[in-house]
Structure formats: C-alpha cells, structure tokens
Scaffold this active site. Structure first.
Site, PDB file in Angstrom:
ATOM      1  N   ARG A 130       0.796  -1.236   0.000  1.00  0.00           N
ATOM      2  CA  ARG A 130       0.000   0.000   0.000  1.00  0.00           C
ATOM      3  C   ARG A 130       0.821   1.275   0.000  1.00  0.00           C
ATOM      4  O   ARG A 130       0.281   2.352   0.215  1.00  0.00           O
ATOM      5  CB  ARG A 130      -1.008  -0.025   1.146  1.00  0.00           C
ATOM      6  CG  ARG A 130      -1.962  -1.174   0.978  1.00  0.00           C
ATOM      7  CD  ARG A 130      -3.196  -1.144   1.825  1.00  0.00           C
ATOM      8  NE  ARG A 130      -3.887  -2.394   1.592  1.00  0.00           N
ATOM      9  CZ  ARG A 130      -3.643  -3.513   2.265  1.00  0.00           C
ATOM     10  NH1 ARG A 130      -2.768  -3.529   3.240  1.00  0.00           N
ATOM     11  NH2 ARG A 130      -4.285  -4.617   1.952  1.00  0.00           N
ATOM     12  N   GLU A 192      -5.155 -14.765   8.550  1.00  0.00           N
ATOM     13  CA  GLU A 192      -5.628 -16.045   8.011  1.00  0.00           C
ATOM     14  C   GLU A 192      -4.621 -17.167   8.279  1.00  0.00           C
ATOM     15  O   GLU A 192      -4.790 -18.286   7.823  1.00  0.00           O
ATOM     16  CB  GLU A 192      -5.896 -15.925   6.508  1.00  0.00           C
ATOM     17  CG  GLU A 192      -7.205 -15.221   6.185  1.00  0.00           C
ATOM     18  CD  GLU A 192      -7.327 -13.842   6.789  1.00  0.00           C
ATOM     19  OE1 GLU A 192      -6.503 -12.980   6.448  1.00  0.00           O
ATOM     20  OE2 GLU A 192      -8.226 -13.613   7.614  1.00  0.00           O
ATOM     21  N   ASN A 280      -9.359  -9.172  12.237  1.00  0.00           N
ATOM     22  CA  ASN A 280     -10.218 -10.251  12.726  1.00  0.00           C
ATOM     23  C   ASN A 280      -9.490 -11.187  13.684  1.00  0.00           C
ATOM     24  O   ASN A 280      -8.293 -11.389  13.582  1.00  0.00           O
ATOM     25  CB  ASN A 280     -10.742 -11.073  11.536  1.00  0.00           C
ATOM     26  CG  ASN A 280      -9.614 -11.749  10.776  1.00  0.00           C
ATOM     27  OD1 ASN A 280      -8.823 -11.092  10.105  1.00  0.00           O
ATOM     28  ND2 ASN A 280      -9.501 -13.069  10.890  1.00  0.00           N
ATOM     29  N   ASP A 322     -15.635 -11.970   9.845  1.00  0.00           N
ATOM     30  CA  ASP A 322     -14.381 -11.436   9.314  1.00  0.00           C
ATOM     31  C   ASP A 322     -14.431  -9.933   9.051  1.00  0.00           C
ATOM     32  O   ASP A 322     -13.923  -9.454   8.050  1.00  0.00           O
ATOM     33  CB  ASP A 322     -13.951 -12.179   8.031  1.00  0.00           C
ATOM     34  CG  ASP A 322     -12.565 -11.732   7.556  1.00  0.00           C
ATOM     35  OD1 ASP A 322     -11.669 -11.614   8.405  1.00  0.00           O
ATOM     36  OD2 ASP A 322     -12.383 -11.503   6.349  1.00  0.00           O
TER      37      ASP A 322
END
Lengths: 603, 137
Positions: A130, A192, A280, A322
């Site tokens: 980013r 994740e 999350n 999530d």
C-alpha cells in the site's frame, strides 16, 4: 445546521509554540499542498488537498499528462509520494520502488529487493503493497517478507534494514509504513494464518526497534496499564482492568488469535497519540474461540513514544463474519451533537461508521453507512456493543442452532465489509466525509480447522454477491455526516468502490472504479463531472500535487486485491478467492491485469 | 443424476479387478478397491476426509474453490498428468520457487494424503462435483 470546520487548515497543533516535534520536516512538508509526503497527505488521514487550479468547473478538461508502467501484474493498491521534484512509486510483490523525475519522467533510481517467493502463498488476498513513507531524506519500504527498509531518497541505496516478522509462521506485510515523530510505524498481516497482531515502532535513523505492542495477550505485552488504559463501559470511560484480553480467550488461543494491523495509521501531534485498528480474530470459525476475543476488532490510541495504550474500543466482539477493524481513523475537529470535539471518525468493515472523542475514547456516534447492513440492528450506545441479529450469527456461542458446517445466508455486509482498506477523505470546507463503499452481501459457512504454524488457518467458505433488492451494483460513493450519523448523498456504482478518495479545495472529489475509470464528482452533490478509462481496474488511491505551476492528479491502476482477486489470479468461480468472486465475475469483461500510473492535468 | 453412471462404472471395475478401463475412475487403491465412490455429491468416507483436508488447508487460496487454478495451477489438469507419487512429493515438499508451500509438517495432510489424492483425482476425472460433499452411507 451542519458541523462547520471552524479553523484554518494549517495544522494548528503543529504551529503551537513549544511543541517538540522530532520530525519537524515532515510536519512542515505536509502543509505544502504542492507535495504529497505521506500516504494520506497528512498525519490526520484527511486525503484532502488545498490545491484548486483544477476545480469543479474546469475538471472536465483534464487530460493525460504522462503515464508510467510498473511492469508488474496483480493488485496495485496505495499511491505515489511526491517530494520536491521527484515522485516515488511502489509496486506489489516483488515490491519495486521507482524514483521518477517530474522534469523529464526519467527513472532516477530503481530498487528491487530480493525476496523469497515462498512468501507469495502466505499472503492473504493478493500480493498488494500500500505504499511508501518518507522522512528526512529517506524512503521507507515495507516489503512483503516483513523486511522494513530505509532507502536514501536521492540514490536508492539501502541505509538500514529491519526484520519485522517471520513468514514461516504466516507473518507478512501489505501495509504502508507511517512516520510519526522520529519513528517509522509498521504492523503485520496474517490473520488467516493465526498470526498475533502487533504494532511496532522503529527509529527512523537506525532501524532499531523502539517498541512493539501486541493486540492480544498479557497486559504488559499489549502495553496496557490495567488502571490507566480506558475503554467505553456502561456509558462512560473506565479502566480496562487486569487481563482484559486473556479473560476473553479460551486457554492460550490468544497466541494465535489474529488482530493483525495492516491498515492506515494516523497521529495527533498535540496529543502525542497514534491511532489504528486491529483485524479479525483467528480463525474464521467463531465456534472455536468462545469469548469477546479482545483486542481484535479494536480501535487503539497509543502514546507514540512508549506504545502505552491510552484507550481502546472494540467494535465487533467475538467476530463471526471477518469484519476486520483495520480501516483508517480520520482525525477531524468537528461539532458533534452541538459540542466541539476532537473527533476520530472510522468507517468499519462491519458497516457502522463510528465517531469517537479521540482525546478520551468516548463513543459519540455509531450508525450504519449502508442501509443494507443487517447483521446487527444497532450499536447499543451505553455498552458500545453491536446488537447481533440471531438469524445472521455463524457462531454456536451466539446462537445455539449455529456452528461448523452450517451455511448462513444473506449476511450484509460481506466479509470485505461496507468498506475495506480503501481510504475515505475528509473535507474541512464542509466538515463532511467522502467514502468509497462496498455494497455486497454473503453466505458464510464456518468449519473446524486446526492450527499449524505457517499454514492457512481460515475455517470458512464464503460466497459473495451484490446486495439484493437494491440498485444491482456492488458499490456506492457516499458523503457522510459524522455528527448526525447519516448519509448526505450516495452515488451508486456497478462495482465496489475499491479506490481511496481524494477531496480538493477546488470542490472536486475523485475516486477510481474497479472497471478502470477515474471519476471526478462535485463535493456538494456527487454529480459526475468527468471520467476517464485507465488501462486496468483501479484499487489504488488518488493523489494530487503541483509541479512548476501545474496541478496534477495521479492514480495507480492494476486490478487485484481482494476485490479483484478473481481476476488477479485468473479465477472465475463462486467461492474462490476466499469467496470474493461470485459478485465480481463480470469484471473480467472490463479489465485485465497490469500496473500503470496515469497522471492528469489541465491542458 | 450424473453420479449413478459412475457407480455403474465402478461396479464393473470391481468385476474386472485391476484392468484399466477408460475414464480415469479406473485407478484403484492398493487393495483393489476403487479409488473413490461417488453418487451425486455423496462420496465414500475416505474421499470425504480428502475433501475436508482440502478445505482445512485452504487450498482454494491458490488453486481455486473448484481446483481450476488461480495463482496456483489447475489441479483438474495437473492430476491428469502427475502420478500419485509425483503428487505426494509435490504436496509434501512443495515447490518453493513457484510459491507452493510444502505440507510435510501438517498432520492433517500426512494422515490424509491418499484421501486427498482420491478427492482431487475424482475432481480431475470429472466424477466428483465441485463444492460441498456429504458421506455416502
């Protein structure tokens, strides 16, 4: 009527006498609208520019001034920095950095790190990066493999490197680094993979770690003071107390509990606080992790020098969808309910826009910024907790008839949220916010998973589709009133608006679309004033600068990221890309891969 | 509907023992049993465990929910070419230079590697449907 921004744009805080700002240069540079020296243009995450050579009357005459190909496929998020006569541009993995001359568009230098490609399968949702940070003659790059690098802005030579994490246990980086005072801040990705989130501060001159504070775990590792770190409790601020995180996890699940920190960070020099959100809790199968899972899904206010948490606020306790809390915190001084406030405004993935007092952490406003949001009826203003609708629960701890292998349908928003990381803009001229949004819902089926270090720890299958019974599209560009908690205007879009917005003093707001258009709209009513089709879908942020008397607008195109992962990765089936493709299938008709910076100016 | 024909083929196979019939489902387990049994979206318990392994390791992140490829190659195609041994070797050791991690340290994988092979072979053969599976009683 509406909250009016009451003082001149010059960052008063920075001009306050006697205020020691270690990195005075950056504080000064961001007040010069000709340059764009940090990801959001200023410490406050405004994405606003005082430039007005391009205005709502002449924006229709914009034309391409120059273009630049990055030579990289996959998703191009973020945007360039402009310092003096040089534009600095980053790419997704392999994370190349270009320094481009604004005089003749030649490449002054190029840096291409050598990274182990085995980091690629450990990145969630495309190999995005980013953007860069700048301070005191240095460009900071946060590589995917977690190496943080300081480059000489003049030559591209490496000044120092720091290792921020370990890809072997699923830790990677996608965020832009941010410089506040004499430190460069970076977080971590890997929610994740059961990565335990943290915020880290490195010395800009040496790369030495100054502090590191986790999102979960024992008080000292989170830099919490049980008696002094405050949170919204029954209508007022109260200390979080001892073991505020440990109490909300079963056993030592907090060690693999997520709460990663891959968003945009902001800073209030006057308060000496930096602000960011955590992601999350791991896994996506909530039945496996009873409790509120603190402090995932949380807004943090930390002391810049020590990392000490002044206050925290958890938006989505025991997440079942999530809804990462990482989106940017916009710091704006506005009137809220008749009272002047140093506010923090945050558009969460969970579909609620929050207005808090950034000094104290008090909850002031929490309202849906997409009328389709259905997983909660409202946020209880006394407890600060969302009131979950049982029908949309996916956890057996919320609803006894729910749990692993039960598919829950029609949840709005989808996991990618009413807004994902694509940053909103603040317009100090009218005190309103310009927000790129998603209008997507999902079916969510959790299942049991076991944790193995460095391997996916997801535990849900998702299908996503445009919000039903609506305009049929997957996004809106909206104007938001953070005092009233209301949408002022909304412009429907065919696809999610996955591009960071920009507002200028010329009364124009800019954003990009997934099918590749950059659009200019009137800040008053979002009337479309101009659009141009760039070479690929836009998931980057719009930037503006001035060079030799001309104002420029720049945007990275290059489809990818979560929204475009179906394309970025050559998919076209419903539950691929962690379920993000179903509603985006049609995108392939409009755009293909490839990174290009397109720069516009008036003739 | 579709699955019924497969079962017929599998039964025939049972009679013919290890004779290789056309159509792929002819591959057998070591003890001469068919590699997988399928009826609609129901499969034998071993193959179901293979699907659950696929899901648990989030293989869809690279190979797509329907195994048709993404950043990683299409397993529908790969399994037409790879031998079972090559498949196992790739899965356990990975192909780091191509971005494929090795799963040798995943107990779920090591215990279910034959089941996962059966599931993916069934997908590659076009006999096992994509998506959710249930147990064939």
């Amino acid at each position: 009527m509406r909250a009016k921004f009451k003082w001149p744009l010059a960052l008063m805080a920075l001009a306050a006498p006697g205020l020691a700002v270690a990195n005075a240069e950056l504080a000064k540079l961001q007040k010069d609208p000709k340059q764009w020296v940090m990801p959001a243009g200023n410490f406050y995450n405004w994405r606003y520019s005082e430039l007005k050579q391009i205005n709502k009357d002449n924006v229709k005459n914009l034309r391409v001034a120059w273009t630049f190909s990055t030579g990289v496929l996959r998703g191009h998020e973020g945007g360039p920095l402009v310092i003096g006569d040089t534009l600095y541009l980053h790419t997704p993995f392999p994370n190349k950095v270009f320094a481009i001359s604004l005089d003749d568009y030649s490449i002054k230098w190029k840096y291409e790190p050598k990274q182990d490609p085995s980091v690629i399968p450990v990145m969630c949702c495309d190999t995005v990066n980013r953007g860069l940070a700048y301070a005191e003659g240095k460009i900071f790059l946060q590589q995917a493999d977690t190496t943080l690098v300081a480059l000489d802005a003049k030559t591209g030579k490496v000044i120092w490197k720091a290792v921020n994490g370990n890809p072997k246990i699923g830790e990677t980086n996608t965020n832009a680094p941010h410089v506040f005072k004499d430190k460069v801040f970076t977080g971590i990705s890997g929610g994740e993979f059961g990565v335990r989130g943290f915020m880290a501060a490195y010395d800009i001159n040496t790369g030495k770690l100054v502090w590191k504070c986790y999102s979960t775990g024992p008080d000292d590792e989170m830099c919490f003071d049980p008696d002094k770190t405050m949170t919204w409790t029954n209508g007022k601020m109260a200390p979080v107390g001892k073991d505020s995180s440990l109490k909300t996890w079963q056993g030592d699940q907090w060690k693999i509990g997520g709460g990663t920190t891959w968003g945009w960070y902001s800073y209030d020099p006057e308060l000496n606080l930096m602000y960011y959100g955590s992601g999350n809790p791991s896994t996506w199968n909530p039945s496996q992790r009873p409790g509120d899972n603190k402090w995932s899904m949380t807004i943090f206010a930390r002391d810049v020098d020590t990392g000490k948490a002044k206050w925290v606020y958890q938006m989505t306790p025991h997440d079942e969808w999530d809804y990462d809390g990482v989106n940017e915190m916009i710091l704006a001084d506005i009137t809220v309910k008749g009272k002047k406030r140093k506010a923090l405004v945050h558009f969460d993935r969970n579909g609620f826009a929050y207005t808090l007092d950034r000094v104290t952490g008090e909850l002031l406003v929490a309202e849906k910024y997409d009328p389709k949001v259905n997983w909660a009826t409202h946020v209880d203003m006394k407890t600060g907790r969302p009131q979950v609708v049982a029908k949309y629960a996916t956890s057996k701890h919320t609803s006894p008839d729910r749990g692993p292998d039960i598919n829950v349908k029609g949840i709005c928003p989808a996991a990618l949220g009413s807004k994902d990381q694509q940053p909103a803009a603040f317009n100090p001229k009218n005190g309103l916010f310009y927000v790129p949004t998603n209008h997507v819902c999902m079916d969510y089926e959790p299942f049991k998973v076991e944790y193995v270090a460095g391997q996916p720890y997801v535990g849900a299958t998702l299908s996503m589709y445009p919000a039903p019974d609506s305009h049929g599209g997957m996004g809106n560009f909206i104007i938001w009133d953070a005092d009233k908690g209301k949408i002022v205007a909304s412009k429907p879009e065919k696809f999610s608006v996955w591009s960071g917005a920009l507002v200028t003093a010329g009364d124009v707001a800019f954003y990009g679309t997934l099918d590749g258009y950059i659009k200019a709209v009137d800040t008053k009513d979002l009337k479309e004033l101009w659009k141009f089709k760039t070479p690929s879908g836009i998931i980057g942020n719009i930037t503006t600068w001035e060079y030799k008397g001309k104002q420029y607008i720049g945007v990275l195109s290059g489809i990818g990221g979560w929204a475009g992962i179906g394309l970025a990765a050559g998919l076209e089936k419903d539950t691929d890309g962690l379920g993000a493709v179903g509603g985006y299938k049609e995108l392939a008709r409009y755009t293909d891969l490839g990174g290009v910076l397109t720069v516009f100016s008036l003739p | 509907m579709r699955g019924k024909i497969v079962v017929a083929a599998v039964l025939v196979m049972g009679f013919l023992g290890s004779l290789k019939a056309a159509g792929g489902a002819a591959e057998t387990k070591s003890e001469g049993k068919p590699l997988y049994r399928v009826e609609g979206n129901k499969v034998d318990p071993d193959t179901l465990a293979g699907w659950k392994t696929w899901r648990a390791l989030a293989c869809e992140r690279c190979h797509g929910a329907r195994q048709e490829g993404m950043v990683g190659p299409s397993l529908i195609e790969s399994l037409k070419v790879l031998t079972k041994e090559q498949f196992k070797e790739t899965l356990l050791n990975g192909r780091p230079e191509r971005g494929m991690p090795g799963f040798a340290n995943s107990q779920t994988v090591t215990e279910n590697i034959d089941n996962l092979y059966a599931y993916l072979k069934g997908r590659s053969d076009g006999k096992i449907p994509p998506g959710r599976l249930e147990e064939l009683k």
